[in-house]
Write a protein that holds these residues in place. Sequence first.
Motif, PDB file in Angstrom:
ATOM      1  N   SER A  17     -29.737  -1.397  26.986  1.00  0.00           N
ATOM      2  CA  SER A  17     -29.711  -0.028  26.960  1.00  0.00           C
ATOM      3  C   SER A  17     -31.146   0.804  27.209  1.00  0.00           C
ATOM      4  CB  SER A  17     -29.109   0.518  25.646  1.00  0.00           C
ATOM      5  OG  SER A  17     -29.242   2.138  25.385  1.00  0.00           O
ATOM      6  N   HIS A  33     -22.835   1.393  33.578  1.00  0.00           N
ATOM      7  CA  HIS A  33     -22.551   2.459  34.674  1.00  0.00           C
ATOM      8  C   HIS A  33     -23.815   3.259  34.470  1.00  0.00           C
ATOM      9  CE1 HIS A  33     -20.740   4.252  38.185  1.00  0.00           C
ATOM     10  NE2 HIS A  33     -21.154   5.645  37.523  1.00  0.00           N
ATOM     11  N   HIS A  34     -24.376   3.576  33.510  1.00  0.00           N
ATOM     12  CA  HIS A  34     -25.507   4.626  33.255  1.00  0.00           C
ATOM     13  C   HIS A  34     -26.959   3.827  34.172  1.00  0.00           C
ATOM     14  CE1 HIS A  34     -28.768   6.892  31.879  1.00  0.00           C
ATOM     15  NE2 HIS A  34     -28.258   7.321  31.109  1.00  0.00           N
ATOM     16  N   SER A  51     -22.547   8.529  23.138  1.00  0.00           N
ATOM     17  CA  SER A  51     -22.867   7.030  23.610  1.00  0.00           C
ATOM     18  C   SER A  51     -23.699   6.533  22.362  1.00  0.00           C
ATOM     19  CB  SER A  51     -23.723   7.008  24.689  1.00  0.00           C
ATOM     20  OG  SER A  51     -23.223   7.500  25.814  1.00  0.00           O
ATOM     21  N   SER A  91     -20.428   3.395  27.120  1.00  0.00           N
ATOM     22  CA  SER A  91     -21.341   4.572  26.973  1.00  0.00           C
ATOM     23  C   SER A  91     -20.421   5.772  27.765  1.00  0.00           C
ATOM     24  CB  SER A  91     -22.596   4.659  27.750  1.00  0.00           C
ATOM     25  OG  SER A  91     -22.651   4.574  29.056  1.00  0.00           O
ATOM     26  N   VAL A  92     -20.983   7.093  27.525  1.00  0.00           N
ATOM     27  CA  VAL A  92     -20.402   8.084  28.089  1.00  0.00           C
ATOM     28  C   VAL A  92     -20.390   8.043  29.865  1.00  0.00           C
ATOM     29  CG1 VAL A  92     -20.257  10.631  28.685  1.00  0.00           C
ATOM     30  CG2 VAL A  92     -20.647   9.958  26.379  1.00  0.00           C
ATOM     31  N   LYS A  93     -21.450   7.449  30.083  1.00  0.00           N
ATOM     32  CA  LYS A  93     -21.646   7.387  31.745  1.00  0.00           C
ATOM     33  C   LYS A  93     -20.607   5.981  32.201  1.00  0.00           C
ATOM     34  CE  LYS A  93     -24.676  10.015  33.224  1.00  0.00           C
ATOM     35  NZ  LYS A  93     -24.146  11.426  34.042  1.00  0.00           N
ATOM     36  N   SER A  94     -20.503   5.187  31.400  1.00  0.00           N
ATOM     37  CA  SER A  94     -19.654   3.960  31.870  1.00  0.00           C
ATOM     38  C   SER A  94     -18.312   4.371  31.637  1.00  0.00           C
ATOM     39  CB  SER A  94     -19.930   2.793  30.817  1.00  0.00           C
ATOM     40  OG  SER A  94     -21.269   2.227  30.945  1.00  0.00           O
ATOM     41  N   ARG A  95     -17.894   5.301  30.746  1.00  0.00           N
ATOM     42  CA  ARG A  95     -16.416   5.665  30.456  1.00  0.00           C
ATOM     43  C   ARG A  95     -16.266   6.599  31.716  1.00  0.00           C
ATOM     44  NH1 ARG A  95     -18.002   6.385  24.988  1.00  0.00           N
ATOM     45  NH2 ARG A  95     -17.938   8.676  25.021  1.00  0.00           N
ATOM     46  N   GLU A  96     -17.230   7.369  32.171  1.00  0.00           N
ATOM     47  CA  GLU A  96     -16.911   8.362  33.320  1.00  0.00           C
ATOM     48  C   GLU A  96     -16.866   7.546  34.489  1.00  0.00           C
ATOM     49  OE1 GLU A  96     -20.341  10.805  33.333  1.00  0.00           O
ATOM     50  OE2 GLU A  96     -19.222  12.168  31.664  1.00  0.00           O
ATOM     51  N   GLY A  97     -17.849   6.567  34.778  1.00  0.00           N
ATOM     52  CA  GLY A  97     -17.779   5.650  35.760  1.00  0.00           C
ATOM     53  C   GLY A  97     -16.678   4.641  35.927  1.00  0.00           C
ATOM     54  N   ASN A 154     -29.676   2.112  32.240  1.00  0.00           N
ATOM     55  CA  ASN A 154     -29.456   0.742  31.765  1.00  0.00           C
ATOM     56  C   ASN A 154     -29.818  -0.373  32.765  1.00  0.00           C
ATOM     57  OD1 ASN A 154     -27.809  -1.591  30.638  1.00  0.00           O
ATOM     58  ND2 ASN A 154     -26.895  -0.212  29.318  1.00  0.00           N
TER      59      ASN A 154
END
Length: 169
Positions: free
Chosen positions: A147, A42-43, A92, A31-37, A46
Amino acid sequence: MSSGTDGVVIHEIPPVFDENSEVLILGSFPSVKSREGRFFYHHPRNRFWKVLTAVFGEGEPEPETIEEKKAFLLAHRVAVWDVIASCEIQGSSDSTIKHVVPNDLSPILQTADIRKILCNGGTAYALYEKYLKEQTGREAVRLPSTSPANAACSLEQLTAQWKAAIFSQ
């Protein structure tokens, strides 16, 4: 995660596994949050880490840092990666995934004695069936997604289904 001008996003989170891994859990794409983290699931909403802590827990606290999460996975003989190496995706949303390039699972399968492959959600399962099943020659089990988009499944339901799949013969 890098994103080119053509909208292709490259998966840059390395898989977590070692020679003792027995269960491989595959998601679709971070996800976007996992890519950022820069790590899996990482969301904060989740439920992946809550589910695995409940499945393996035995009083262990839920891992919080990336290092704690890696140690938790390896201690419980769990490998984690994703089906997709790169794709076009909007945010995401799995439903927007196109132009898939699958990951090569052979480094994991050649290193570890993986006894079962579990897919976190229907999209991961469908992508595994389409792109990786022939390469691996192995069946995968479709599990309900952890998710936050899968609100229909309670934490208790998720935990029960994941535990049954992980510990089944």
